[in-house]
Write a protein that holds these residues in place. Sequence first.
Motif, PDB file in Angstrom:
ATOM      1  N   PRO A  88     109.246 -81.125  87.643  1.00 13.62           N
ATOM      2  CA  PRO A  88     108.668 -81.366  86.491  1.00 13.62           C
ATOM      3  C   PRO A  88     109.158 -80.203  85.451  1.00 13.62           C
ATOM      4  O   PRO A  88     109.265 -80.106  84.378  1.00 13.62           O
ATOM      5  N   ALA A  89     109.091 -78.930  86.225  1.00 13.58           N
ATOM      6  CA  ALA A  89     109.920 -77.722  85.410  1.00 13.58           C
ATOM      7  C   ALA A  89     111.165 -77.806  85.085  1.00 13.58           C
ATOM      8  O   ALA A  89     111.765 -77.148  84.025  1.00 13.58           O
ATOM      9  N   THR A  90     111.895 -78.573  85.637  1.00 15.56           N
ATOM     10  CA  THR A  90     113.517 -78.998  85.253  1.00 15.56           C
ATOM     11  C   THR A  90     113.402 -79.598  84.112  1.00 15.56           C
ATOM     12  O   THR A  90     114.189 -79.317  82.771  1.00 15.56           O
ATOM     13  N   TRP A  91     112.486 -80.710  83.699  1.00 13.67           N
ATOM     14  CA  TRP A  91     112.383 -81.361  82.580  1.00 13.67           C
ATOM     15  C   TRP A  91     111.892 -80.592  81.537  1.00 13.67           C
ATOM     16  O   TRP A  91     112.202 -80.709  80.270  1.00 13.67           O
ATOM     17  N   ARG A  92     110.931 -79.734  81.824  1.00 18.85           N
ATOM     18  CA  ARG A  92     110.441 -78.561  80.645  1.00 18.85           C
ATOM     19  C   ARG A  92     111.636 -77.783  80.229  1.00 18.85           C
ATOM     20  O   ARG A  92     111.634 -77.758  79.142  1.00 18.85           O
ATOM     21  N   ASP A  93     112.283 -77.222  80.866  1.00 14.23           N
ATOM     22  CA  ASP A  93     113.607 -76.719  80.719  1.00 14.23           C
ATOM     23  C   ASP A  93     114.418 -77.309  79.741  1.00 14.23           C
ATOM     24  O   ASP A  93     115.121 -76.942  78.742  1.00 14.23           O
ATOM     25  N   LEU A  94     114.885 -78.664  80.264  1.00 21.38           N
ATOM     26  CA  LEU A  94     115.812 -79.136  79.528  1.00 21.38           C
ATOM     27  C   LEU A  94     114.854 -79.677  77.943  1.00 21.38           C
ATOM     28  O   LEU A  94     115.764 -79.849  77.038  1.00 21.38           O
ATOM     29  N   ARG A  95     113.833 -79.913  77.849  1.00 22.43           N
ATOM     30  CA  ARG A  95     112.975 -80.120  76.489  1.00 22.43           C
ATOM     31  C   ARG A  95     113.035 -79.102  75.612  1.00 22.43           C
ATOM     32  O   ARG A  95     112.981 -78.886  74.432  1.00 22.43           O
ATOM     33  N   TRP A  96     113.057 -77.783  76.544  1.00 24.16           N
ATOM     34  CA  TRP A  96     113.108 -76.659  75.611  1.00 24.16           C
ATOM     35  C   TRP A  96     114.401 -76.063  75.118  1.00 24.16           C
ATOM     36  O   TRP A  96     114.531 -75.650  73.929  1.00 24.16           O
ATOM     37  N   LEU A  97     115.618 -76.619  75.453  1.00 28.00           N
ATOM     38  CA  LEU A  97     116.967 -76.457  74.988  1.00 28.00           C
ATOM     39  C   LEU A  97     117.035 -76.745  73.684  1.00 28.00           C
ATOM     40  O   LEU A  97     117.446 -76.015  72.637  1.00 28.00           O
ATOM     41  N   PRO A  98     116.611 -78.286  73.461  1.00 28.08           N
ATOM     42  CA  PRO A  98     116.733 -78.660  72.039  1.00 28.08           C
ATOM     43  C   PRO A  98     115.751 -77.792  71.115  1.00 28.08           C
ATOM     44  O   PRO A  98     116.281 -77.278  69.893  1.00 28.08           O
ATOM     45  N   VAL A  99     114.800 -77.535  71.580  1.00 26.00           N
ATOM     46  CA  VAL A  99     113.973 -76.778  70.711  1.00 26.00           C
ATOM     47  C   VAL A  99     114.311 -75.393  70.379  1.00 26.00           C
ATOM     48  O   VAL A  99     114.412 -74.791  69.295  1.00 26.00           O
ATOM     49  N   ASP A 100     114.994 -74.647  71.365  1.00 20.45           N
ATOM     50  CA  ASP A 100     115.561 -73.445  71.431  1.00 20.45           C
ATOM     51  C   ASP A 100     116.910 -73.670  70.440  1.00 20.45           C
ATOM     52  O   ASP A 100     117.001 -72.361  69.562  1.00 20.45           O
ATOM     53  N   MET A 101     117.580 -74.572  70.396  1.00 17.37           N
ATOM     54  CA  MET A 101     118.764 -74.356  69.581  1.00 17.37           C
ATOM     55  C   MET A 101     118.480 -74.743  68.036  1.00 17.37           C
ATOM     56  O   MET A 101     119.285 -74.434  67.190  1.00 17.37           O
TER      57      MET A 101
END
Length: 421
Positions: free
Chosen positions: A108-121
Motif C-alpha cells: 500500500p505504501a507504493t500506491w500512496r507514493d504514486l498518489r502523492w506524485l500528482p499532488v506534489d507536482m
Amino acid sequence: MTMETKSDRPRTGPREVGRAALRGFGLALVVLPGAVALFTISLVSMALIPIGVGIVTTPWVLTGVRMFADWRRALAAEWYGVRIPPAYRPMPKDANPWTRTFGMLGDPATWRDLRWLPVDMTAGFLTALLPALLLFYPVEGFVIAAGLWRVFPDGYWYGFVPVTGQASAFGAAALGLVLLFFAHFLTPRLLEVHFRMTRSVLASGQGELSERVRVLTETRRDAVDTSAAELRRIERDLHDGAQARLVAMGMDLGTIEVLVEKDPEQARRLLSQARQSSAEALAELRDLVRGIHPPVLAERGLGDAVRALALRLPLSTEVDVELSGRADAPVESAAYFAVSEVLTNAVKHSGANRIWVDVHHAEGMLRISVTDNGQGGAAIGAGSGLAGVERRLGTFDGVLAVSSPAGGPTMVTMEIPCALS
C-alpha cells in the motif's frame, strides 16, 4: 502522535523568512520536473508489465520513487520537525524481478507514493513556490514606485492596482509593503504547510501502526533472546561454579566421616577445606543473585544501586541522582543493567580516568546520562555492547543516544518513558 512545543514552531525572524523563501524556491525547481518525470516513467513502466519489459524496469522505477519520497521525508523532519514515517514492506535482497515487481505493487505504501506524485507536482509545487513569491513579489512594487513604471506596458496591473502613473505606482509600493508585512509572518508557515500536506498524503495511520507493530515485534524477540541467553548463563554459572563446589564439599564430608576416627588430623584439614569451599560457593551465589537482580536495587531503588555500581569501579565516578520516587521494577532493572553495561564499556575501552553519571526524571521520562573524559569513538553497532543496551531499552520504548567525537568526551544518554510511584 507527537506533541509540538513552542520551540518547534517556525520562527519569523528575517533570517528564517529569507531561508524559508530560498528553500521553497529551490524545492519548487526540483518538485515539478522530478514529480512529473517519476510519475510519467512509473505509468509507462507499469503499462509495459504485460509484455515483460515492465517486470525488469518497474522495481527500479519504484525504488526511485521511494528515494524521492524519502528525500522529502528527510527535508520535512530536518527543516520543520514534521515526521513522516516510512512504512514500506521489507523485500528479500535476493528476490527475483517478478517477486520484486509484484511485491512492491502489492505494498500500500507504493500506491500512496504514486498518489502523492500528482499532488506534489500541482499543489506541492504551488505551496513550495508561494513563500518565495510572497517575499519577492513586493520587490516589484518598490521597483515600480522607483520610477520604472514607465517601462511597463500600458494597462499593467500590479496585483489589483492598475499602474498608470506615479501616484498609482506609489499605490503598488504600498501594496508591496502590505505583502511584505504578511510575508514576514506567513513565509515560514507556508513552507511548513507544504510538508504537512506531504505528510497527509504519504503517511497513514495504518502505516504508523504497522511500524509500531514491527518495532514491538523486534523488541519482544530481542527480549526473549536476551532472557534465554541469561537463563543459559545462570545455568552455566551454577553448573561450573557453586554446584561444582557443593559436590566437592559433599565428597570431602564423606571422606571426613571415614577419617574422623582413623586420622583426626587429616579430617581437620578436610573440614577447613570444606569450610573454605562453602564460603566460596556462598560468594559465587551472591554474585549470581546480584547479576540477576541486585538486592540493593530491590531494597533501595535505582539511585542507590547506581551509586553502588560506581563504588565498585576502578575509576573516579561522580553520581548525581534526582528521583522523587521509584519506577516499576522491570524499568528499574532495565535501567540498572543498561548503566552497568555502559560503565563497563567506559572502563574497558574509553581510556578515561573520570566518569560522571546523572540520573533524573522529568516530563514522564527517566533520563540517564553517562559521560567520560576518554578518547571517544564509541558507536552503536553489532558487537559493541551498546547495541545490546539499545535493544534492552527498546523493550520499554526507551531510546539510546551516543555522542562520542574522536578525542572525546563520550556521552551516552538513555531515556525510558515511565512514571514514578
